[in-house]
Structures are given as structure tokens and as C-alpha cells.
Design a protein around this motif. Structure first.
Motif, PDB file in Angstrom:
ATOM      1  N   VAL A 226     -11.701   0.179   4.782  1.00 59.23           N
ATOM      2  CA  VAL A 226     -10.255   0.139   5.024  1.00 59.23           C
ATOM      3  C   VAL A 226      -9.544  -0.505   3.836  1.00 59.23           C
ATOM      4  N   ARG A 227     -10.066  -1.621   3.401  1.00 60.06           N
ATOM      5  CA  ARG A 227      -9.431  -2.351   2.299  1.00 60.06           C
ATOM      6  C   ARG A 227      -9.602  -1.618   0.970  1.00 60.06           C
ATOM      7  N   ASP A 228     -10.824  -1.203   0.675  1.00 59.55           N
ATOM      8  CA  ASP A 228     -11.102  -0.614  -0.638  1.00 59.55           C
ATOM      9  C   ASP A 228     -10.311   0.665  -0.885  1.00 59.55           C
ATOM     10  N   LEU A 229     -10.111   1.466   0.154  1.00 62.95           N
ATOM     11  CA  LEU A 229      -9.456   2.762  -0.017  1.00 62.95           C
ATOM     12  C   LEU A 229      -7.944   2.656  -0.148  1.00 62.95           C
ATOM     13  N   THR A 230      -7.390   1.469   0.115  1.00 61.91           N
ATOM     14  CA  THR A 230      -5.925   1.350   0.137  1.00 61.91           C
ATOM     15  C   THR A 230      -5.374   0.247  -0.754  1.00 61.91           C
ATOM     16  N   ILE A 231      -6.227  -0.604  -1.322  1.00 54.99           N
ATOM     17  CA  ILE A 231      -5.754  -1.835  -1.967  1.00 54.99           C
ATOM     18  C   ILE A 231      -5.317  -1.641  -3.411  1.00 54.99           C
ATOM     19  N   ASP A 232      -5.749  -0.576  -4.063  1.00 54.46           N
ATOM     20  CA  ASP A 232      -5.462  -0.384  -5.487  1.00 54.46           C
ATOM     21  C   ASP A 232      -3.950  -0.417  -5.747  1.00 54.46           C
ATOM     22  N   PRO A 233      -3.505  -1.211  -6.723  1.00 53.91           N
ATOM     23  CA  PRO A 233      -2.056  -1.304  -6.991  1.00 53.91           C
ATOM     24  C   PRO A 233      -1.471  -0.046  -7.631  1.00 53.91           C
ATOM     25  N   HIS A 234      -2.321   0.883  -8.077  1.00 52.38           N
ATOM     26  CA  HIS A 234      -1.832   2.062  -8.791  1.00 52.38           C
ATOM     27  C   HIS A 234      -1.526   3.222  -7.850  1.00 52.38           C
ATOM     28  N   THR A 235      -1.079   2.896  -6.631  1.00 52.91           N
ATOM     29  CA  THR A 235      -0.581   3.901  -5.686  1.00 52.91           C
ATOM     30  C   THR A 235       0.654   3.318  -5.005  1.00 52.91           C
ATOM     31  N   ASP A 236       1.367   4.176  -4.282  1.00 56.17           N
ATOM     32  CA  ASP A 236       2.531   3.683  -3.533  1.00 56.17           C
ATOM     33  C   ASP A 236       2.208   3.497  -2.049  1.00 56.17           C
ATOM     34  N   ILE A 237       0.917   3.312  -1.728  1.00 62.59           N
ATOM     35  CA  ILE A 237       0.551   2.975  -0.348  1.00 62.59           C
ATOM     36  C   ILE A 237       1.226   1.652   0.005  1.00 62.59           C
ATOM     37  N   ALA A 238       1.940   1.628   1.118  1.00 68.73           N
ATOM     38  CA  ALA A 238       2.717   0.439   1.494  1.00 68.73           C
ATOM     39  C   ALA A 238       1.847  -0.619   2.174  1.00 68.73           C
ATOM     40  N   ASN A 239       1.035  -0.193   3.138  1.00 72.92           N
ATOM     41  CA  ASN A 239       0.213  -1.131   3.911  1.00 72.92           C
ATOM     42  C   ASN A 239      -1.154  -1.284   3.247  1.00 72.92           C
ATOM     43  N   LYS A 240      -1.172  -1.936   2.112  1.00 76.38           N
ATOM     44  CA  LYS A 240      -2.414  -2.047   1.348  1.00 76.38           C
ATOM     45  C   LYS A 240      -3.411  -2.951   2.071  1.00 76.38           C
ATOM     46  N   GLY A 241      -4.653  -2.472   2.146  1.00 73.21           N
ATOM     47  CA  GLY A 241      -5.704  -3.241   2.799  1.00 73.21           C
ATOM     48  C   GLY A 241      -5.623  -3.239   4.310  1.00 73.21           C
ATOM     49  N   LYS A 242      -4.853  -2.317   4.893  1.00 75.84           N
ATOM     50  CA  LYS A 242      -4.610  -2.335   6.335  1.00 75.84           C
ATOM     51  C   LYS A 242      -5.019  -1.012   6.991  1.00 75.84           C
ATOM     52  N   PHE A 243      -5.236  -1.092   8.320  1.00 73.81           N
ATOM     53  CA  PHE A 243      -5.523   0.118   9.085  1.00 73.81           C
ATOM     54  C   PHE A 243      -4.437   1.170   8.853  1.00 73.81           C
ATOM     55  N   LEU A 244      -3.184   0.741   8.914  1.00 74.65           N
ATOM     56  CA  LEU A 244      -2.079   1.695   8.793  1.00 74.65           C
ATOM     57  C   LEU A 244      -1.991   2.288   7.394  1.00 74.65           C
ATOM     58  N   GLY A 245      -2.471   1.552   6.393  1.00 76.07           N
ATOM     59  CA  GLY A 245      -2.446   2.081   5.034  1.00 76.07           C
ATOM     60  C   GLY A 245      -3.303   3.316   4.869  1.00 76.07           C
ATOM     61  N   LEU A 246      -4.331   3.443   5.713  1.00 79.67           N
ATOM     62  CA  LEU A 246      -5.244   4.585   5.607  1.00 79.67           C
ATOM     63  C   LEU A 246      -4.641   5.874   6.145  1.00 79.67           C
ATOM     64  N   ILE A 247      -3.554   5.793   6.904  1.00 80.57           N
ATOM     65  CA  ILE A 247      -2.986   7.024   7.478  1.00 80.57           C
ATOM     66  C   ILE A 247      -1.558   7.277   7.005  1.00 80.57           C
ATOM     67  N   GLU A 248      -1.159   6.635   5.905  1.00 82.76           N
ATOM     68  CA  GLU A 248       0.161   6.915   5.343  1.00 82.76           C
ATOM     69  C   GLU A 248       0.131   8.270   4.641  1.00 82.76           C
TER      70      GLU A 248
END
Length: 693
Positions: A226-248
Motif C-alpha cells: 500500500v505504501r510503496d505503490l503510492t508514496i513516490d513524490p513524483h506523482t500527483d497521488i493525493a493520499n500517499k501511503g494510504k489505502f485510498l491512495g491506491l484507488i485514486e
């Protein structure tokens, strides 16, 4: 134990019929002076054995009748006072499980709007209390619990207790401990206390019906966190490191490529295996950016991890957001596989397991020390009835409440086979397509019962095993070791067909085919070590060829996140606590190597379009498959349902190989920069190439 200057006493139950009293003292030891009591009343004992030497005296006293747990036992020592009898080892006595186990009992907090029933299995305890804090109150209230059969303590609180915060106070061998509920479904941050919730108000459609029923051999698994797939700062994913970040949806990298959810969908896999998302110990849920861990340090088995939710102070947040994440992938037809760790917990000494029922939930060596097969210091005793019951209840909760579609069992070779079979029966009864697989390594062990090891594949036919023979063969074959060609042929045929080697499995569905996973070096790093002469492009070509081999071999393809773009962890393998810089999915690298991801997706799509690659029965595979050799190349010819023949060439060498022109129409090739066959009859070096005739 009590002491007076140089005098020490300790009393311990060593069987249900015997208490041992130990005295360290320079004073004379008179065993007839001591009075044994139960709840303050004298009980009859007789001296059975006495040994004294150099100020140490050990006396064994036989009880007039077997000791019944659930009472306060003490020894009155004239001139020194009263000491408790330590009954903590009673859980290890041979007859304990027959006397006190109750695997059918519903434990934990059972909520209804009218009342909540608390049920706690603590058979060694002489007293248990519920420590509760009601909604909108600051003070705690203490309620005594009533002991029932088999050592189950119960208490019913009338009224709607949705949101009640609670702990158990347990008195074992005269010592009191505050513990969370082993069966708690919700929690305060960092496991500070358990919480009662009305799960009916947290229910949402999980869209299970959108996940297509399939055989295990028809699955394609992609592993991430969950964290690894969403935490990178080089995207505009809002909920970084979160469950919700994976389904944005609609998120992008800096170069405008799909990121997060959309990127994962573009790969085409059938199941997303996520590293542990139950509650784990070593990440501060209030300040998750200050620490990192994969999550193989279980704390609360029934509770989702709080660092992955947006509001950890709200106990329902982690539950609702995890459900939304699962539902989001289900809507796209993707199943969620949960990585579960039932072989050990974090720090047994301070764990609620040890404080609730001392010495029950963990295996011991013959000399009494903790078993350490897992390398974590506390092997979980899955074979014991109440430990097994907890695991089964936990698995059922994740399936029914969260809709997970599979379990990946960490160090499955430590778990007993009977527990695994009971999980299988329960899980397949709910979802016949439920995936079950794990690490079946033979790591030794302290129990005589069959375990979930790969060597026991015949007794676990519905379970898959990470195939390390496939992993090592593929890694070295595509690094240029041509001598492994026949072993590679065997691996391609699922390791269940006796081709050059004995069959390792009953079916292709038991072979998890992979070249890297989270706790190994990435394949790119492996190549950097064993082939320093390779250029970067050659390493990337070898990565793609190996991934194509994984995707087209018979068995269950397993890809690690980042594998499809040749990601590196800078030579590190076990990066479980190394931080985001080592573990995050590198979206900037994806921008640079987008072609690699597209090629992996094309091979994955090809597999799904041709169901013959997902055959499971070894007899069917033998009929459909012809394995040949062309120089250094592995040649696999697969008969398709439409009467056509699919021919796949795997070339592990740096140089191209001329195969002639009789193989049919070119379809795809893993070679970077190659959109179509550059020269007829030529298989490029370090590639997988597909023809159809």
C-alpha cells in the motif's frame, strides 16, 4: 518469589498434581512449616521429594486432588509472608488442551444494539476485569468478569456500546496485566486499546461478483505494498501511503503517464498481492513518515493497519477505507490477496498472547527455550486448538468482512498442515476461487506433526508454493548460463511434469513461478552482481526475457512491483525497514522505461488470450506442450485450442540466433526497441520471441 536479604522463595506448579517449592537460603529448610492455600483456605499436600545442597532446597509437594485453574493459589511461609504459586506452565501440561480448549467458543466483543457480550479465554487467570471507557467519557470503569467453563470469562454490558474503548485486566500467577483483546476488530492508534464497533454501519458493497471465478493456474499475481505503490513524490497521488491512495483514478507521473490505480490496471494482472495490511507494530500510526516497515511484525491480527488510513484517531477510518480499496479493485475485476503472518508475532514477552494465556501460543524447544524457526524468536503454535481456532476466526473475518480473495502465507512451512487444510475448507466454502499459497520452505521445527512445507505438496493439493527451483534456474539461465537449458524446460512445464527432473507438484496451480519478490534482491541487482560485463540495456533485456518466461510458463505467474521496469534497490535484498527510498515504486523510472512496462503487459495479455498457458493438469500440459532445443534457445511449442501452434523462443545469450523461417507468423518479442521482427528467422539475444502457425 519473595526475598529477605539472602533468602528467596519461589513456588511453581509443575503438573496438575504437584507444586515445587524452591528456597535459596542459608537458614535451615523445614518443608513441614509451609501452608498451601487456595483463595486463602488451606489445602492438603504431602511432601514427595526433598533435595538440599549448599543453601538451595527443592521440595516437591503432591496435591490431594488435581489443581483446578481459576483460583488464587499461595504458600504461607512463616516469618516471611505469602507468595503466589506460579501456574504459568500449566498451559504446557499434556492434558491441558483436553481440559481447557474450546475452539467452538465465540471470543472477543460480540456487538448488538441491545448489548455487547465480552468473552475472554484466560484459563490460567484467577481473576479478569473489563476496563471500559464509554463514548464521550474520560474516566475508565472497571467491571469484574465471571469465569465459566473451560476458563472463559464473560461480561455483558447492556445498551448500545458502539464506540466503547476497552482493555482486559488479567491476573495470572498473582501478577496483573492490562491487555488488548486478541480478537478485537478495531483499535485506538498503536494498539493502545481495543474498540467495540457496529460493523453493520460500516458495510459497503464489496463487488465480489466482479472478480471472475478462475482456477489458481489462471491467476496472474502482482506483489506490492500500500505504501510503496503510492508514496513516490513524483506523482500527483493525493493520499500517499494510504489505502485510498491506491484507488485514486486519473493520477499521473511527472511525464504524464498513468500512476497508481490506473497504472496497475494497465498491466492486466488478475490479483494484487499486498504486503501485510493487518495492524503491525513498528510503524508509529500517528507519525508514519518517521519510520518504515513492511509489516511482518504482527500486533493485532483482526485489525487493519492504522498508518494506511487518513484519520487514525477515528477507529472506523481504517476499516472503511480498506473496504473502499478492496471494492475499488473488485469493480475492475482484480482480486486482493492478503499477505498473512501466522508464524510469529512481534516480541512475545510483551504480546497480548503471552499476557493472556502464558506459554500457550508459542512453541518451545525440548530444553524449554523459545523455538526460533522463524528467526523472529517466537514460533506461533498453530497446531494447538485455541491458536488454530484464532487463526481460522481471523481468516474468516478477513474474507467475510473485507472480501479478500486470497492468502499468501508468510513462512508457511512453519504452520501445521491441519490448520492449513481447515483454512482451505473454510475459504473455499465461501469462495471456490479463493487463492491459497505461501512459502513452503523446510526450516526445521519443534513439532512432530506435518507442516506446510513444499515437500508435503501431495497432502496440500489446493495450496501453491513459491517455486525456488524455478526462481534460481530462471535467474541464472537468463544471465547467460546455457547449461541450465534442460532445467529451464522443466520449469517451463510447471515443475509438475517429470521432464528431466522428478515432478515437484501435483498440478501447475501449485507452482508459483517468479524471479524476484519483496525480500530478495531485484533481478536487475542480481544481474549487476553476477554479470558486471552486461551493459544497462543488456540487463534490462534480460529482465524482460525473464519476466516473459515467468508469464508464459505453466503455473502461476508472480511479478514483484518494479520488476517490469528493472527497478533496483541498490544491491540490498531484505529492505524491510530501509525506508521509502529503497522500497517505493519508482515512478520517475517508469517514465524513463515505459516501453518495458508495456512489453510485460503485452506478454501478460498474450497469456490471458491463450488459455492453454493456464492448463493445470500435468497430463493436459504434456499433451499440449512440445519442448525442444535450438542451439542455446529453449523452444516451447504449445498447441492452441484453434488448432494453431504457438512457438516461444527464449534466448539467454547476448548474441542473436538464426532459427530459420518455418516457425510461423511473428507475434511479439521482449527485446527493447523491437516493435516487430527485425529479420525473419532471427531470435534476438536476451529475449523471448513468440510465433504462431
Amino acid at each position: 518469589m519473595t526475598s529477605m536479604k539472602d533468602t528467596y522463595f519461589h513456588a511453581k506448579l509443575i503438573s496438575f498434581e504437584k507444586i515445587r517449592l524452591i528456597c535459596f537460603s542459608s537458614l535451615p529448610f523445614d518443608p513441614h512449616r509451609y501452608e498451601f492455600r487456595c483463595e486463602g483456605k488451606k489445602i492438603l499436600v504431602s511432601l514427595e521429594r526433598l533435595n538440599s545442597v549448599s543453601g538451595i532446597s527443592i521440595a516437591d509437594f503432591a496435591l490431594s486432588s488435581p489443581l483446578k485453574l481459576g483460583h488464587e493459589y499461595t504458600v504461607l511461609i512463616p516469618g516471611f509472608g505469602t507468595i503466589p504459586v506460579d501456574v504459568d506452565d500449566a498451559s504446557t501440561f499434556p492434558e491441558f488442551d483436553s481440559l481447557y480448549s474450546c475452539p467452538e467458543e465465540v471470543l472477543g466483543a460480540s456487538y448488538s444494539p441491545e448489548r455487547t457480550l465480552f468473552s475472554l479465554w484466560a484459563p490460567l487467570a484467577s481473576a479478569c476485569f473489563l476496563k471500559a471507557r464509554f463514548k464521550n467519557e474520560e474516566r475508565w470503569r472497571i467491571y469484574p468478569m465471571k469465569r465459566g467453563e473451560k476458563g472463559v470469562y464473560r461480561l455483558s454490558l447492556e445498551g448500545d456500546q458502539d464506540g466503547l474503548i476497552y482493555l482486559y485486566c488479567i491476573r495470572n500467577s498473582g501478577l496483573e496485566s492490562e491487555v488488548t483483546d486478541l480478537y478485537a476488530k478495531a483499535s485506538l492508534p498503536n494498539g493502545e486499546a481495543s474498540v467495540v464497533l457496529d460493523f453493520a454501519r460500516l458495510s459497503i458493497p464489496l463487488h465480489r461478483e466482479c472478480v471472475k471465478p478462475r482456477l489458481q493456474s489462471q491467476a496472474v499475481i502482482y506483489e506490492g505494498s500500500v505504501r510503496d505503490l503510492t508514496i513516490d513524490p513524483h506523482t500527483d497521488i493525493a493520499n500517499k501511503g494510504k489505502f485510498l491512495g491506491l484507488i485514486e483514478k486519473g493520477r499521473r507521473t511527472e511525464a504524464g503517464n498513468p500512476a497508481g490505480f490506473d497504472y496497475l490496471l494497465s498491466l492486466g494482472f488478475t490479483h494484487l498481492q499486498l504486503l501485510p495490511f493487518y495492524d503491525f507494530k513498528t510503524v508509529d500510526e500517528r507519525n508514519p513518515s518517521r519510520s518504515y516497515n513492511w509489516g511482518y511484525d504482527p500486533a493485532q491480527y483482526f485489525v487493519p493497519e492504522g498508518s494506511y488510513c487518513s484519520d487514525v484517531e477515528d477507529p472506523s477510518s481504517r476499516i472503511k477505507e480498506l473496504k473502499r480499496m478492496v471494492a475499488g479493485f473488485h469493480e475492475e475485476g482484480i482480486g486482493i490477496v492478503m499477505d498473512v503472518v501466522y508464524n510469529h508475532v512481534y516480541g512475545f514477552e510483551d504480546s497480548p498472547f503471552q499476557k493472556t494465556v502464558p506459554n500457550y501460543y508459542f512453541r518451545r524447544r525440548g530444553n524449554g527455550s523459545m523455538a526460533n524457526t522463524s528467526g523472529c524468536g517466537d514460533d506461533f503454535a498453530s497446531e494447538r486448538p485455541m491458536a488454530r481456532s484464532l487463526i481460522l476466526s481471523c481468516c474468516k473475518h478477513w474474507i467475510e468482512e473485507y472480501g479478500v480473495d486470497g492468502f499468501r502465507f508468510d513462512l508457511m512451512g512453519i504452520l501445521d498442515a491441519d490448520t492449513l487444510l481447515q483454512i482451505q475448507k473454510m475459504a473455499k466454502g465461501i469462495n471456490p476461487s479463493f487463492l491459497l499459497y505461501g512459502e513452503g520452505w523446510n526450516m526445521g521445527g519443534e513439532v512432530a506433526c506435518p507442516l506446510g512445507r513444499m515437500e508435503n505438496y501431495a497432502s496440500l493439493p489446493e495450496y501453491g508454493f513459491f517455486n525456488d527451483f524455478f526462481r534460481e534456474t530462471a535467474k541464472f539461465y537468463f544471465s547467460g548460463r546455457e547449461s541450465l537449458l534442460q532445467k529451464a524446460q522443466y520449469c517451463f512445464a510447471s515443475s509438475s511434469v517429470p521432464f528431466h527432473e522428478r515432478a515437484r507438484f501435483l498440478s501447475a496451480g501449485q507452482s508459483l513461478n517468479y524471479v524476484e519478490c519483496h525480500d530478495n534482491s531485484t533481478y536487475f541487482d542480481f544481474l549487476s552482481e553476477v554479470r558486471p560485463d552486461f551493459t544497462e540495456e543488456e540487463k534490462l533485456d534480460a529482465c524482460l526475457a525473464a519476466s516473459a518466461f515467468v508469464l508464459l510458463s505453466f503455473g502461476v505467474p508472480f511479478l514483484h512491483s518494479g520488476q517490469e521496469i528493472g527497478a533496483s534497490k541498490w544491491g540490498e535484498g531484505n529492505t524491510y525497514n530501509k525506508g521509502d527510498s529503497y522500497n517505493k515504486f519508482p515512478y520517475r523510472l517508469l517514465d524513463e522505461r515505459k516501453e518495458m512496462a508495456e512489453k510485460v503487459a503485452s506478454f501478460l495479455s498474450f497469456r490471458k488470450e491463450h488459455p492453454e498457458f493456464s492448463l493445470s493438469d500435468p497430463k493436459d500440459i504434456e499433451k499440449a506442450l512440445d519442448l525442444r532445443e535450438e542451439g542455446p534457445c529453449l523452444v516451447a511449442q504449445v498447441k492452441s485450442e484453434g488448432g494453431k501452434t504457438i512457438t516461444v523462443f527464449f534466448n539467454p545469450c547476448q548474441s542473436d540466433y538464426n532459427i530459420g523461417e518455418e516457425w510461423g507468423e511473428y507475434r511479439l518479442c521482449s527485446k527493447l526497441g523491437l516493435k516487430k521482427a527485425s529479420r525473419k528467422g532471427i531470435v534476438p539475444g536476451l529475449s523471448a520471441t513468440v510465433y504462431i502457425r
